[in-house]
Design an enzyme around this catalytic site. Structure first.
Site, short mmCIF file in Angstrom:
data_model
loop_
_atom_site.label_atom_id
_atom_site.label_comp_id
_atom_site.label_asym_id
_atom_site.label_seq_id
_atom_site.Cartn_x
_atom_site.Cartn_y
_atom_site.Cartn_z
N LYS A 200 0.81 -1.22 0.00
CA LYS A 200 0.00 0.00 0.00
C LYS A 200 0.85 1.27 0.00
O LYS A 200 0.48 2.26 -0.62
CB LYS A 200 -0.94 -0.01 1.21
CG LYS A 200 -2.01 -1.09 1.12
CD LYS A 200 -2.95 -1.05 2.31
CE LYS A 200 -4.02 -2.13 2.17
NZ LYS A 200 -4.98 -2.12 3.30
N LYS B 4 -6.77 -8.75 -8.16
CA LYS B 4 -7.90 -8.92 -7.27
C LYS B 4 -8.97 -7.89 -7.59
O LYS B 4 -8.67 -6.74 -7.92
CB LYS B 4 -7.44 -8.77 -5.81
CG LYS B 4 -8.50 -9.11 -4.78
CD LYS B 4 -7.91 -9.03 -3.37
CE LYS B 4 -8.96 -9.33 -2.33
NZ LYS B 4 -8.41 -9.25 -0.95
N LYS C 45 -12.51 -2.22 -5.15
CA LYS C 45 -13.46 -1.12 -5.22
C LYS C 45 -12.80 0.16 -5.74
O LYS C 45 -13.48 1.14 -5.99
CB LYS C 45 -14.09 -0.87 -3.85
CG LYS C 45 -13.15 -0.89 -2.68
CD LYS C 45 -13.93 -1.09 -1.38
CE LYS C 45 -13.01 -1.43 -0.22
NZ LYS C 45 -13.75 -1.85 0.97
#
Length: 339
Positions: A118, A201, A204
């Site tokens: 991240k 993956k 959203k």
């Protein structure tokens, strides 16, 4: 409270940053609903403290928290059988997280792959919260003496850290107070991939809305996305082994399996040799039948945000009745003075 008396208990949460997707449903929510029928106490929450490890628009955070609650309720989480709340309403999460910051080692945190993923090249500019949030996750779990945590494969490392923190705390203070929580990773469809790129993956935050199925998508949108999902020129194989090297094909088979509670082998047995002109419409119809009612119920619930807030508030009260004595006992073990 007696040390080492652990009630079978499940804890898990979803971060309210962005909308819910099919990945959330098959990877977590559907299993949470099913676990209500097992002989365990179930605690589920919107982990809004985790969301603010990166900046969140306050209005969007409130709305996202309500959407998580609406999605869980619409999918079948029953507040009479499970405890449902948002994390920030139970202050004991943050308090136990600080203690665990002092138990966990920097070397352990440096091994956490999700921070590296991240933060990327901007690690020096990432928040301290993003770096330390695995200890908050451990606190989320151990605050309730949760014995089981349903997680995706990519979250297993955090449960292992939780076990390390529990073991070190118990060892350092000579107690058997925190359980060594077990990760629960089971069933097909637990890792749902991008509809346009099966190597990624489902997210959203993807660039195109066609990459994902949103849990608020209506029936027509769900059907359209599956019918336009990327595939390859070959028909479905005769065996699951034939899906090797075919990520988009494997993803759609896994989604079908997850929605029907079957194995991928059973789906292949049913559709072996079929072309995508047969399989994708079948998958679209199946997805609409399973997901559209949830979407409709979510929209109905979101039309009454005050009732969602009341539901979360009642859940937080129940959560605090479990969390408060466990935190108090932790304070006593550590040696904090209380008049």
């Amino acid at each position: 409270m007696t040390d080492a008396s652990f009630t079978p208990r499940v804890f898990s949460g979803i971060k309210p940053s962005g909308g819910l997707t099919l990945g959330n449903y098959l990877g977590a929510i559907k299993r949470w609903v099913d676990m209500q029928d097992e002989a365990m106490e179930n605690i589920y929450c919107a982990v809004d403290l985790h969301a603010v490890t990166v900046w969140q628009d306050p209005h969007a955070l409130r709305q996202g928290t309500r959407e998580i609650a609406a999605g869980l309720l619409a999918a079948g989480i029953d507040p009479a059988r499970s405890i449902l709340f948002n994390q920030s309403q139970v202050h004991q999460h943050a308090e136990l997280a600080w203690l665990f910051n002092c138990v966990a080692r920097v070397g352990w945190m440096n091994r956490m792959t999700q921070f590296k993923d991240k933060a990327g090249a901007n690690a020096e500019k990432a928040s301290l919260g993003l770096y330390a949030y695995p200890s908050l996750m451990a606190a989320d779990i151990l605050l309730y003496h949760a014995t089981h945590v349903p997680v995706g494969e990519d979250q297993k490392q955090h449960v292992e850290l939780t076990r390390d923190i529990a073991a070190k705390f118990n060892h350092d203070y000579g107690v058997d107070f925190f359980p060594l929580t077990e990760p629960v990773i089971e069933g097909p469809g637990t890792r749902v991939m991008n509809l346009r790129d099966g190597s990624k993956k489902m997210s959203k935050s993807g660039e195109s809305d066609m990459e994902r199925i949103n849990m608020l998508d209506d029936a027509d949108t769900i059907a359209k996305k599956f019918k336009k999902a990327k595939t390859d020129p070959e028909p479905l194989p005769e065996t699951v082994e034939g899906l090797a090297g075919r990520p988009e094909a494997k993803n759609l088979v896994d989604i079908y399996a997850g929605l029907t509670d079957q194995t991928a082998e059973a789906v292949i047995a049913e559709f072996a040799g079929a072309g995508w002109g047969k399989f994708k419409p079948a998958l679209a119809d199946l997805a609409v039948s399973k997901l559209a009612p949830i979407s409709d119920e979510m929209k109905r619930l979101l039309d009454d945000p005050a009732e969602i807030d009341r539901t979360l508030g009642r859940g937080a009260e129940k959560a605090r009745t479990i969390a408060a004595p466990i935190l108090q006992r932790t304070y006593e073990i550590v040696g904090f003075l209380k008049s």
